[in-house]
Design an enzyme around this catalytic site. Sequence first.
Site, short mmCIF file in Angstrom:
data_model
loop_
_atom_site.label_atom_id
_atom_site.label_comp_id
_atom_site.label_asym_id
_atom_site.label_seq_id
_atom_site.Cartn_x
_atom_site.Cartn_y
_atom_site.Cartn_z
N ASP A 14 25.06 98.37 36.59
CA ASP A 14 25.99 97.45 35.90
C ASP A 14 25.32 96.18 35.43
O ASP A 14 25.60 95.68 34.34
CB ASP A 14 27.12 97.04 36.85
CG ASP A 14 28.07 98.18 37.18
OD1 ASP A 14 27.98 99.24 36.54
OD2 ASP A 14 28.91 97.99 38.08
N HIS A 15 24.45 95.62 36.29
CA HIS A 15 23.97 94.28 35.98
C HIS A 15 22.84 94.25 34.97
O HIS A 15 22.49 93.17 34.48
CB HIS A 15 23.67 93.52 37.28
CG HIS A 15 24.94 93.37 38.05
ND1 HIS A 15 26.04 92.72 37.52
CD2 HIS A 15 25.34 93.86 39.25
CE1 HIS A 15 27.04 92.80 38.37
NE2 HIS A 15 26.64 93.48 39.43
N ARG A 23 23.57 88.23 25.71
CA ARG A 23 23.13 87.92 24.34
C ARG A 23 23.86 88.75 23.29
O ARG A 23 23.55 88.66 22.11
CB ARG A 23 21.62 88.16 24.22
CG ARG A 23 20.78 87.06 24.82
CD ARG A 23 20.83 85.83 23.91
NE ARG A 23 20.22 84.70 24.54
CZ ARG A 23 18.96 84.30 24.31
NH1 ARG A 23 18.19 84.96 23.49
NH2 ARG A 23 18.49 83.24 24.92
N ARG A 50 34.70 98.62 33.88
CA ARG A 50 35.82 97.74 34.23
C ARG A 50 36.78 97.63 33.05
O ARG A 50 36.38 97.78 31.90
CB ARG A 50 35.31 96.34 34.61
CG ARG A 50 34.51 96.34 35.90
CD ARG A 50 34.17 94.91 36.30
NE ARG A 50 35.32 94.24 36.84
CZ ARG A 50 35.53 93.98 38.14
NH1 ARG A 50 34.63 94.33 39.02
NH2 ARG A 50 36.61 93.37 38.53
N ARG A 54 33.27 93.99 31.10
CA ARG A 54 32.39 92.82 31.19
C ARG A 54 30.91 93.21 31.29
O ARG A 54 30.05 92.42 30.99
CB ARG A 54 32.78 91.94 32.36
CG ARG A 54 32.44 92.54 33.70
CD ARG A 54 32.72 91.57 34.81
NE ARG A 54 34.15 91.32 34.97
CZ ARG A 54 34.69 90.91 36.12
NH1 ARG A 54 33.94 90.68 37.16
NH2 ARG A 54 35.99 90.72 36.21
N HIS A 55 30.63 94.42 31.78
CA HIS A 55 29.20 94.84 31.79
C HIS A 55 29.06 96.21 31.12
O HIS A 55 28.71 96.28 29.95
CB HIS A 55 28.55 94.75 33.18
CG HIS A 55 29.40 95.10 34.36
ND1 HIS A 55 30.01 96.32 34.49
CD2 HIS A 55 29.74 94.40 35.47
CE1 HIS A 55 30.68 96.35 35.63
NE2 HIS A 55 30.55 95.20 36.25
N THR A 105 33.13 90.49 41.68
CA THR A 105 32.75 91.87 41.97
C THR A 105 33.91 92.50 42.73
O THR A 105 34.90 91.83 43.01
CB THR A 105 31.43 91.92 42.77
OG1 THR A 105 31.11 93.28 43.03
CG2 THR A 105 31.55 91.18 44.09
N THR A 106 33.80 93.79 43.07
CA THR A 106 34.90 94.45 43.78
C THR A 106 35.02 93.83 45.17
O THR A 106 34.15 94.02 46.01
CB THR A 106 34.62 95.95 43.89
OG1 THR A 106 34.12 96.41 42.65
CG2 THR A 106 35.87 96.72 44.25
N GLU A 155 33.94 106.20 50.28
CA GLU A 155 32.82 105.25 50.27
C GLU A 155 33.25 104.05 51.08
O GLU A 155 34.22 103.36 50.75
CB GLU A 155 32.44 104.84 48.84
CG GLU A 155 31.26 103.85 48.87
CD GLU A 155 30.56 103.66 47.54
OE1 GLU A 155 30.46 104.63 46.76
OE2 GLU A 155 30.10 102.54 47.29
N HIS A 198 27.96 98.35 48.75
CA HIS A 198 28.35 96.99 48.38
C HIS A 198 27.55 95.97 49.17
O HIS A 198 27.63 95.93 50.40
CB HIS A 198 29.84 96.71 48.53
CG HIS A 198 30.29 95.67 47.53
ND1 HIS A 198 30.04 94.34 47.70
CD2 HIS A 198 30.88 95.78 46.32
CE1 HIS A 198 30.49 93.67 46.64
NE2 HIS A 198 30.99 94.53 45.79
N GLY A 199 26.76 95.20 48.44
CA GLY A 199 26.01 94.10 49.03
C GLY A 199 24.76 94.50 49.79
O GLY A 199 24.13 93.65 50.42
N GLY A 220 23.39 98.27 43.89
CA GLY A 220 23.11 97.76 42.55
C GLY A 220 22.52 96.37 42.51
O GLY A 220 21.32 96.18 42.27
N1 PXP Z 1 29.96 100.77 45.52
C1 PXP Z 1 31.07 100.32 44.89
C2 PXP Z 1 32.32 101.11 45.01
C3 PXP Z 1 31.05 99.13 44.11
O1 PXP Z 1 32.16 98.70 43.50
C4 PXP Z 1 29.82 98.46 43.96
C5 PXP Z 1 29.75 97.25 43.09
O2 PXP Z 1 29.99 97.62 41.77
C6 PXP Z 1 28.69 98.98 44.62
C7 PXP Z 1 28.80 100.12 45.41
C8 PXP Z 1 27.36 98.32 44.52
O3 PXP Z 1 27.42 97.04 45.07
P1 PXP Z 1 26.21 96.06 44.91
O4 PXP Z 1 26.04 95.82 43.43
O5 PXP Z 1 26.64 94.85 45.65
O6 PXP Z 1 25.00 96.73 45.50
#
Ligand code: PXP
Length: 254
Positions: A14-15, A23, A50, A54-55, A105-106, A155, A198-199, A220
């Site tokens: 995503d990022h 840009r 999303r 946004r990304h 973020t989520t 998840e 996540h994170g 991510g």
């Molecule tokens: N899993 C889910 C369901 C998410 O929503 C995200 C963030 O988009 C991630 C994993 C990855 O999280 P991170 O970018 O913090 O590693």
Amino acid sequence: MVERMPLRLGVNIDHVATLRNARGGYHPDPIRAARAAVAAGAHGITAHLREDRRHIVDLDVERLMKEIAAPLNLEMAATDEMVGIAQRLTPHAVCLVPEKRAERTTEGGLDVIAGGVALRDVVKTLSAHSRVSLFVAPEVAQIEATAKAGAAVIELHTGTWCEAVIHDDEKGSLDEFKRLVAGAQLAASLGLEVHAGHGLDFETAELISTLPEIAELNIGHYMMGEAVFTGMDAVIKNMLAAMARGRARVGVPG
Ligand code: PXP
């Protein structure tokens, strides 16, 4: 000899799209990032379409499906629009997440209990062509509801735990890790395939890999940030090595 379940790495790109969109042009291309991640050993690609685009944008998802051979895990909200897109593109996996416009973020897990029959219907519809996963906090009632909703995969949201680790909150991180351990055990006992994400960074990914029930990590933000310093190839290989170190501790006393 200890039998250890293989552990897959799904890379969330995503990022890379966030940077591109800053840009408004074409560079850096998230599909090129996906290709590099897979070449370095990633097992799959994750992208979150999303509602506000946004990304990741629709064309990115179409290109990921056409140009990347590795399985795509499409994260999305359980809305009619997103269900229509998933039905048309039939990604390997769909991960249903809660979505609030104002969040960065989520932030939390899906409220599967509140989702009720409507969520169950979405799971059923999407399961015709994709492996459906629900992104939930490690809470007993939500995990049980995930199994009842008919999802093949859960998840577990590792965000609260990772935040506690980053802030050196020893008690908070230990409590949350225990919830993840119990959550993974409960989910597996209910027949769910267990993923986590996540994170996560190198340290937390290594620790969560010690949970034998977990089959996949989706990571991510940290990796895309690290890729700025070390390059995509190195960051993916270092993450796979961290996960392998964790997995090697499964079944080892102490
Ligand atoms: N899993 C889910 C369901 C998410 O929503 C995200 C963030 O988009 C991630 C994993 C990855 O999280 P991170 O970018 O913090 O590693």
